[in-house]
Design a protein around this motif. Sequence first.
Motif, PDB file in Angstrom:
ATOM      1  N   LEU A 112       0.839  -1.199   0.000  1.00 59.57           N
ATOM      2  CA  LEU A 112       0.000   0.000   0.000  1.00 59.57           C
ATOM      3  C   LEU A 112       0.879   1.256   0.000  1.00 59.57           C
ATOM      4  CD1 LEU A 112      -2.763   1.479   0.309  1.00 59.57           C
ATOM      5  CD2 LEU A 112      -2.467   1.205   2.787  1.00 59.57           C
ATOM      6  N   LYS A 113       1.893   1.259   0.847  1.00 57.80           N
ATOM      7  CA  LYS A 113       2.809   2.394   0.926  1.00 57.80           C
ATOM      8  C   LYS A 113       3.524   2.611  -0.412  1.00 57.80           C
ATOM      9  CE  LYS A 113       7.006   3.772   3.385  1.00 57.80           C
ATOM     10  NZ  LYS A 113       8.020   3.318   4.353  1.00 57.80           N
ATOM     11  N   GLN A 114       3.970   1.528  -1.040  1.00 52.35           N
ATOM     12  CA  GLN A 114       4.670   1.653  -2.328  1.00 52.35           C
ATOM     13  C   GLN A 114       3.727   2.187  -3.405  1.00 52.35           C
ATOM     14  OE1 GLN A 114       7.881   1.208  -1.764  1.00 52.35           O
ATOM     15  NE2 GLN A 114       7.185   0.462   0.234  1.00 52.35           N
ATOM     16  N   ALA A 115       2.510   1.694  -3.413  1.00 54.91           N
ATOM     17  CA  ALA A 115       1.543   2.116  -4.430  1.00 54.91           C
ATOM     18  C   ALA A 115       1.138   3.579  -4.232  1.00 54.91           C
ATOM     19  CB  ALA A 115       0.315   1.207  -4.396  1.00 54.91           C
ATOM     20  N   GLN A 116       0.928   3.977  -2.984  1.00 57.29           N
ATOM     21  CA  GLN A 116       0.536   5.359  -2.707  1.00 57.29           C
ATOM     22  C   GLN A 116       1.639   6.349  -3.068  1.00 57.29           C
ATOM     23  OE1 GLN A 116      -0.538   4.914   1.450  1.00 57.29           O
ATOM     24  NE2 GLN A 116      -2.731   4.994   0.956  1.00 57.29           N
ATOM     25  N   ALA A 117       2.879   5.924  -2.991  1.00 57.33           N
ATOM     26  CA  ALA A 117       4.005   6.811  -3.285  1.00 57.33           C
ATOM     27  C   ALA A 117       4.124   7.144  -4.765  1.00 57.33           C
ATOM     28  CB  ALA A 117       5.308   6.178  -2.791  1.00 57.33           C
ATOM     29  N   ARG A 118       3.476   6.374  -5.625  1.00 57.16           N
ATOM     30  CA  ARG A 118       3.615   6.550  -7.076  1.00 57.16           C
ATOM     31  C   ARG A 118       2.898   7.791  -7.609  1.00 57.16           C
ATOM     32  NH1 ARG A 118       5.037   1.912 -10.138  1.00 57.16           N
ATOM     33  NH2 ARG A 118       3.883   2.835 -11.864  1.00 57.16           N
ATOM     34  N   GLY A 119       1.684   8.022  -7.177  1.00 60.66           N
ATOM     35  CA  GLY A 119       0.934   9.157  -7.673  1.00 60.66           C
ATOM     36  C   GLY A 119       0.188   8.918  -8.974  1.00 60.66           C
ATOM     37  N   ASP A 120       0.292   7.707  -9.549  1.00 56.99           N
ATOM     38  CA  ASP A 120      -0.421   7.443 -10.808  1.00 56.99           C
ATOM     39  C   ASP A 120      -1.574   6.463 -10.654  1.00 56.99           C
ATOM     40  OD1 ASP A 120       1.172   5.219 -10.363  1.00 56.99           O
ATOM     41  OD2 ASP A 120       2.069   5.190 -12.366  1.00 56.99           O
ATOM     42  N   ILE A 121      -1.881   6.062  -9.411  1.00 54.90           N
ATOM     43  CA  ILE A 121      -3.031   5.200  -9.133  1.00 54.90           C
ATOM     44  C   ILE A 121      -3.652   5.628  -7.808  1.00 54.90           C
ATOM     45  CG2 ILE A 121      -2.400   3.115 -10.422  1.00 54.90           C
ATOM     46  CD1 ILE A 121      -1.132   1.977  -7.921  1.00 54.90           C
ATOM     47  N   ASP A 122      -4.940   5.336  -7.666  1.00 54.96           N
ATOM     48  CA  ASP A 122      -5.618   5.470  -6.387  1.00 54.96           C
ATOM     49  C   ASP A 122      -5.784   4.060  -5.835  1.00 54.96           C
ATOM     50  OD1 ASP A 122      -5.926   8.263  -6.541  1.00 54.96           O
ATOM     51  OD2 ASP A 122      -7.695   8.032  -7.805  1.00 54.96           O
ATOM     52  N   VAL A 123      -5.385   3.848  -4.603  1.00 57.30           N
ATOM     53  CA  VAL A 123      -5.336   2.490  -4.065  1.00 57.30           C
ATOM     54  C   VAL A 123      -5.995   2.440  -2.692  1.00 57.30           C
ATOM     55  CG1 VAL A 123      -3.006   2.840  -3.134  1.00 57.30           C
ATOM     56  CG2 VAL A 123      -3.781   0.523  -3.669  1.00 57.30           C
ATOM     57  N   GLU A 124      -6.702   1.328  -2.438  1.00 53.98           N
ATOM     58  CA  GLU A 124      -7.371   1.112  -1.160  1.00 53.98           C
ATOM     59  C   GLU A 124      -7.206  -0.345  -0.743  1.00 53.98           C
ATOM     60  OE1 GLU A 124     -11.521   2.080  -1.377  1.00 53.98           O
ATOM     61  OE2 GLU A 124     -11.146   3.922  -2.487  1.00 53.98           O
ATOM     62  N   LEU A 125      -7.226  -0.568   0.567  1.00 51.25           N
ATOM     63  CA  LEU A 125      -7.218  -1.933   1.092  1.00 51.25           C
ATOM     64  C   LEU A 125      -8.636  -2.487   1.102  1.00 51.25           C
ATOM     65  CD1 LEU A 125      -4.818  -1.734   4.171  1.00 51.25           C
ATOM     66  CD2 LEU A 125      -4.397  -2.918   2.010  1.00 51.25           C
ATOM     67  N   VAL A 126      -8.774  -3.732   0.694  1.00 50.91           N
ATOM     68  CA  VAL A 126     -10.031  -4.462   0.797  1.00 50.91           C
ATOM     69  C   VAL A 126      -9.714  -5.760   1.543  1.00 50.91           C
ATOM     70  CG1 VAL A 126     -11.875  -5.657  -0.454  1.00 50.91           C
ATOM     71  CG2 VAL A 126     -10.966  -3.480  -1.327  1.00 50.91           C
ATOM     72  N   ASP A 127     -10.303  -5.913   2.716  1.00 49.51           N
ATOM     73  CA  ASP A 127      -9.996  -7.032   3.594  1.00 49.51           C
ATOM     74  C   ASP A 127     -11.115  -8.065   3.531  1.00 49.51           C
ATOM     75  OD1 ASP A 127      -9.229  -8.711   5.695  1.00 49.51           O
ATOM     76  OD2 ASP A 127      -8.632  -7.032   6.986  1.00 49.51           O
ATOM     77  N   LEU A 128     -10.766  -9.307   3.228  1.00 48.84           N
ATOM     78  CA  LEU A 128     -11.790 -10.359   3.191  1.00 48.84           C
ATOM     79  C   LEU A 128     -12.464 -10.553   4.544  1.00 48.84           C
ATOM     80  CD1 LEU A 128     -10.345 -13.188   0.904  1.00 48.84           C
ATOM     81  CD2 LEU A 128     -11.892 -11.319   0.320  1.00 48.84           C
ATOM     82  N   ARG A 129     -11.826 -10.145   5.617  1.00 50.89           N
ATOM     83  CA  ARG A 129     -12.466 -10.231   6.932  1.00 50.89           C
ATOM     84  C   ARG A 129     -13.727  -9.365   7.002  1.00 50.89           C
ATOM     85  NH1 ARG A 129      -7.396  -9.497  11.092  1.00 50.89           N
ATOM     86  NH2 ARG A 129      -6.598 -11.625  11.009  1.00 50.89           N
ATOM     87  N   ASP A 130     -13.762  -8.319   6.193  1.00 48.88           N
ATOM     88  CA  ASP A 130     -14.922  -7.417   6.199  1.00 48.88           C
ATOM     89  C   ASP A 130     -16.048  -7.918   5.298  1.00 48.88           C
ATOM     90  OD1 ASP A 130     -13.520  -5.686   7.878  1.00 48.88           O
ATOM     91  OD2 ASP A 130     -12.637  -4.595   6.183  1.00 48.88           O
ATOM     92  N   HIS A 131     -15.845  -9.065   4.681  1.00 46.25           N
ATOM     93  CA  HIS A 131     -16.837  -9.639   3.761  1.00 46.25           C
ATOM     94  C   HIS A 131     -17.085 -11.097   4.155  1.00 46.25           C
ATOM     95  CE1 HIS A 131     -16.954  -6.205   1.028  1.00 46.25           C
ATOM     96  NE2 HIS A 131     -15.696  -6.043   1.380  1.00 46.25           N
TER      97      HIS A 131
END
Length: 197
Positions: free
Chosen positions: A28-47
């Motif tokens: 998540l940290k690596q993806a957020q640092a890029r600036g060319d995508i919007d990223v979110e966590l989706v946890d199977l525990r919440d489903h």
Amino acid sequence: MHSRPRIAIIIGSTRPTRFADVPAQWILKQAQARGDIDVELVDLRDHPLPFFDEVASNLWMPSQNPEAIRWQQTVGRYDGYIFVVAEYNRSITGALKNALDQAYTEWNRKPFTAIGYGGVGASRAVEQLRLIGVELQMVPTRSAVHIGGADFMTVYPMAGNRPIEEIEATLLPSATAALDDLVWWAKATIAAKAAEA
């Protein structure tokens, strides 16, 4: 069309003692640092999905279970996926396989990559995931992140229990390649779907 691909990081283990949160937060940290995508966590525990028990896949008819429908709506919001993959007996977790089976049309023509962990970096599980993804008409990337061998033993709580930053230098090249692939394919599939519309 939105300006940046929307990417879900799907945590594929639901065990109380799972290690998945460590690689999930790191990617998540690596993806957020890029600036060319919007990223979110989706946890199977919440489903809390039931074991797949529909008459057929939602490719053929709408699902009936409210949790399955909620899951389909969740994954349908994204343009691509990063799966956090544990390897159980040379394959993905049962929870992740069930979650994949609970949707079909929502996965279609969308790319995914993975960050896997375990003795061999979940390489066998990631290969299984790629096969499943192809059947769901997804686009698997060539590149993925594998936390295995001595690196895994360094960070795994029942072994070295060290911060993941201690092995970051070995993970960054594959993470960059995987995210580059994912972004390219997400943009390509978004454009192709827009052209069809």
